[in-house]
Design an enzyme around this catalytic site. Structure first.
Site, short mmCIF file in Angstrom:
data_model
loop_
_atom_site.label_atom_id
_atom_site.label_comp_id
_atom_site.label_asym_id
_atom_site.label_seq_id
_atom_site.Cartn_x
_atom_site.Cartn_y
_atom_site.Cartn_z
N TYR A 69 -29.41 -15.61 53.29
CA TYR A 69 -28.16 -14.94 52.93
C TYR A 69 -27.25 -15.80 52.05
O TYR A 69 -26.05 -15.52 51.91
CB TYR A 69 -27.40 -14.46 54.18
CG TYR A 69 -27.24 -15.54 55.25
CD1 TYR A 69 -26.21 -16.45 55.21
CD2 TYR A 69 -28.15 -15.62 56.29
CE1 TYR A 69 -26.07 -17.42 56.17
CE2 TYR A 69 -28.02 -16.59 57.28
CZ TYR A 69 -26.98 -17.48 57.21
OH TYR A 69 -26.86 -18.45 58.17
N TRP B 78 -19.84 -11.88 52.78
CA TRP B 78 -19.53 -12.39 54.15
C TRP B 78 -19.01 -13.78 53.88
O TRP B 78 -19.79 -14.67 53.56
CB TRP B 78 -20.82 -12.39 54.97
CG TRP B 78 -20.77 -13.10 56.29
CD1 TRP B 78 -20.18 -14.28 56.61
CD2 TRP B 78 -21.41 -12.65 57.51
NE1 TRP B 78 -20.39 -14.60 57.91
CE2 TRP B 78 -21.16 -13.63 58.48
CE3 TRP B 78 -22.19 -11.55 57.85
CZ2 TRP B 78 -21.65 -13.52 59.79
CZ3 TRP B 78 -22.67 -11.45 59.14
CH2 TRP B 78 -22.39 -12.41 60.11
N ASP B 79 -17.72 -13.97 53.97
CA ASP B 79 -17.13 -15.21 53.50
C ASP B 79 -16.85 -16.17 54.66
O ASP B 79 -16.01 -15.91 55.51
CB ASP B 79 -15.84 -14.91 52.73
CG ASP B 79 -15.61 -15.95 51.65
OD1 ASP B 79 -15.88 -17.13 51.94
OD2 ASP B 79 -15.19 -15.59 50.54
N ASN B 80 -17.60 -17.30 54.66
CA ASN B 80 -17.41 -18.29 55.73
C ASN B 80 -16.43 -19.39 55.34
O ASN B 80 -16.40 -20.45 55.98
CB ASN B 80 -18.77 -18.94 56.06
CG ASN B 80 -19.68 -18.00 56.83
OD1 ASN B 80 -19.22 -17.23 57.67
ND2 ASN B 80 -20.98 -18.06 56.54
N ASP C 184 -29.55 -12.60 60.27
CA ASP C 184 -29.26 -14.01 59.96
C ASP C 184 -29.60 -14.89 61.16
O ASP C 184 -29.59 -14.43 62.30
CB ASP C 184 -27.78 -14.18 59.57
CG ASP C 184 -26.83 -13.71 60.65
OD1 ASP C 184 -27.10 -12.67 61.29
OD2 ASP C 184 -25.79 -14.38 60.90
N ASP C 185 -29.87 -16.16 60.86
CA ASP C 185 -30.11 -17.18 61.89
C ASP C 185 -31.15 -16.76 62.91
O ASP C 185 -30.91 -16.82 64.13
CB ASP C 185 -28.78 -17.54 62.58
CG ASP C 185 -27.77 -18.13 61.61
OD1 ASP C 185 -28.08 -18.18 60.41
OD2 ASP C 185 -26.67 -18.52 62.04
C1 GDL Z 1 -23.68 -18.73 59.66
C2 GDL Z 1 -23.69 -17.50 60.49
C3 GDL Z 1 -22.33 -17.18 61.07
C4 GDL Z 1 -21.53 -18.45 61.36
C5 GDL Z 1 -21.37 -19.18 60.05
C6 GDL Z 1 -20.52 -20.44 60.10
C7 GDL Z 1 -23.77 -16.01 58.53
C8 GDL Z 1 -24.39 -14.83 57.89
N1 GDL Z 1 -24.23 -16.36 59.76
O1 GDL Z 1 -24.66 -19.09 59.09
O2 GDL Z 1 -22.52 -16.44 62.24
O3 GDL Z 1 -20.28 -18.15 61.91
O4 GDL Z 1 -22.63 -19.54 59.56
O5 GDL Z 1 -21.03 -21.36 61.00
O6 GDL Z 1 -22.91 -16.62 57.97
#
Ligand code: GDL
Length: 451
Positions: free
Chosen positions: A170, A229-231, A122-123
């Site tokens: 993602y 992967w829950d943000n 990611d990123d």
């Molecule tokens: C993201 C980053 C994560 C970051 C989140 C919130 C993923 C897969 N990668 O894009 O590291 O903490 O946003 O800023 O979520």
């Protein structure tokens, strides 16, 4: 409550930008997790140099010892410890020596007792160097080659090793914008070993909702269930906020359609009590899911952490305060009601202006009281996590209250009110000024920027 099988991964991914948690904080986290039935911790702090920027370099003996302690601490509590590596910033996919370097990193972690791994892409830049294009044809093929190779190598060492993978696109919005190139996710679905889990954050990076329809389509594309992967509670992208609302916007049936639910939460560990407590309940519950009820129950449990050196904080006041820092796209109901009250009063629309003004003043006094008491918290790390936010909340309440008093005394519309507060304009800084040059424009499914 039914505890999910240990194959269903529930827990935490330390996957945010910024200062990684300390060793002691992680142990506190593991204690919470063990008590609540969360079974997985993914070590992926973006700013651990050896996780990402220096992914080729093994840990020093001292750092390795710290990791070994964490792995032991997890094992003692029956928590899976997953070590994640992010080689994507500068990996040369065509170079076989890069695989050797990845194996060496896995080897070191195997030596420390770790058996579960993740490769994160990611990123990162979403294009390949010309030599890699020649060799692999696409970013997806190059990444799958590396991930499959590291996976089968690790399985020869530890047959029970479990693997996960974070694609470069993602979330739904990234896929719609063709991040990673045309057909990137379909190619990942086809080429990545079916035994490797694929991370997914939902329709957005920070997804207000993750619906069953969304996941169903994704399953077809990826040819497997995704690993969420829950943000929802991440706050690394906005230092002025934190989120202590409940796990929410996901139906219970989601549990059957994914291989796990991992939260990448607030940078400040102490603020994650309610987010993780409610995630744990969501993962196990066999009752209907009511996020507000889960939040109120968790707040009751969290209250003792707010013990002060003198005057106590009442549960109702703490709820009002935390409602102001609920979820990224949603205030808690009490904060929302307060905002509405303030909005009607400021716009002068209220039919019962005096009563509403008094109601606002009462709530503001309660909130100010919480902000004052927070300075007296016995748990100083909790205080340190909160104090900047309490100052800005308190100041903004003061400004509005003074404006309302002035307005009521003058019976005038909108005359400038005297204030000693630093003008908001002086506090904005470069980033906010730049933000004001363009604003987000949402139309249907697409977002864009317009002046
Ligand atoms: C993201 C980053 C994560 C970051 C989140 C919130 C993923 C897969 N990668 O894009 O590291 O903490 O946003 O800023 O979520």
């Amino acid at each position: 409550m039914t505890h999910p099988s240990t194959n269903f991964l529930t827990g935490v991914i330390e996957g945010f930008y910024g200062k990684p948690w300390t060793q002691a904080e992680r142990v506190t986290l593991f204690d919470w997790m063990a008590g609540w039935g969360l079974n997985t911790y993914v070590y992926a702090p973006k700013d651990d140099l050896h996780h990402r920027a220096l992914w080729r370099e093994p840990y020093s003996a001292e750092d390795a010892d710290q990791l070994a302690q964490l792995i032991r601490a997890c094992r003692e509590r029956q928590i899976h410890f997953v070590y994640a590596l992010s080689p994507g910033l500068d990996i040369r996919y065509r170079d076989g020596a890069e695989l050797d370097r990845l194996h060496a990193r896995v080897e070191q972690m195997l030596g420390l007792g770790c058996t579960h791994f993740s490769l994160l892409f990611d990123d990162i830049p979403d294009h390949l160097e010309p030599q890699d294009v020649e060799r692999w044809g696409s970013l997806a093929s190059a990444q799958c080659h590396v991930a499959n190779a590291v996976f089968s190598w690790t399985r020869t060492r530890v047959p029970a090793a479990r693997f996960s993978f974070c694609p470069t696109a993602y979330c739904g919005r990234m896929a719609a914008n063709q991040l990673g190139g045309d057909g990137y996710l379909a190619a990942i679905g086809r080429q990545l070993s079916p035994e490797i889990d694929i991370f997914w954050t939902g329709p957005d990076i920070v997804s207000r909702e993750i619906t069953l329809a969304h996941v169903r389509d994704l399953q077809t594309l990826l040819r497997r269930k995704p690993l969420i992967w829950d943000n929802l509670h991440a706050n690394d992208y906005d230092g002025s906020r934190f989120f202590c609302g409940p796990y929410s916007g996901r139906p219970l049936e989601l549990r059957g359609m994914v291989t796990g639910l991992l939260s990448n939460p607030n940078n400040e560990l102490p603020l994650n009590y309610v987010p993780l407590r409610t995630l744990a309940e969501f993962a196990c519950t066999d009752r209907a899911w009511d996020p507000r009820r889960a939040y109120l129950d968790a707040m009751r449990e969290w209250l003792p952490a707010f013990a002060t050196v003198s005057r106590p904080i009442a549960l109702e006041d703490l709820i009002l305060f935390c409602d102001c820092y609920y979820l990224p796209q949603e205030e808690g109901s009490e904060a929302e009601a307060l905002y509405e009250l303030a909005r009607t009063l400021v716009s002068g629309d209220s039919p019962q202006w005096e009563d509403d003004q008094a109601a606002f003043a009462r709530q503001a006094t309660r909130l100010r009281g919480v902000c004052d008491r927070i300075t007296e918290l016995r748990q100083r790390p909790l205080f340190h996590s909160l104090f900047r936010r309490t100052w800005s909340l308190r100041e903004q309440l003061d400004v509005i209250e003074r404006y309302l008093k002035f307005k009521s005394a003058q019976r005038k519309e909108c005359t400038p009110v005297g204030t000693f507060q630093m003008p908001a304009g002086d506090r904005r800084g470069m980033v906010v000024r730049l933000q004001h040059l363009l604003r987000q424009h949402v139309s249907g499914d697409r977002t864009g920027l317009v002046p």
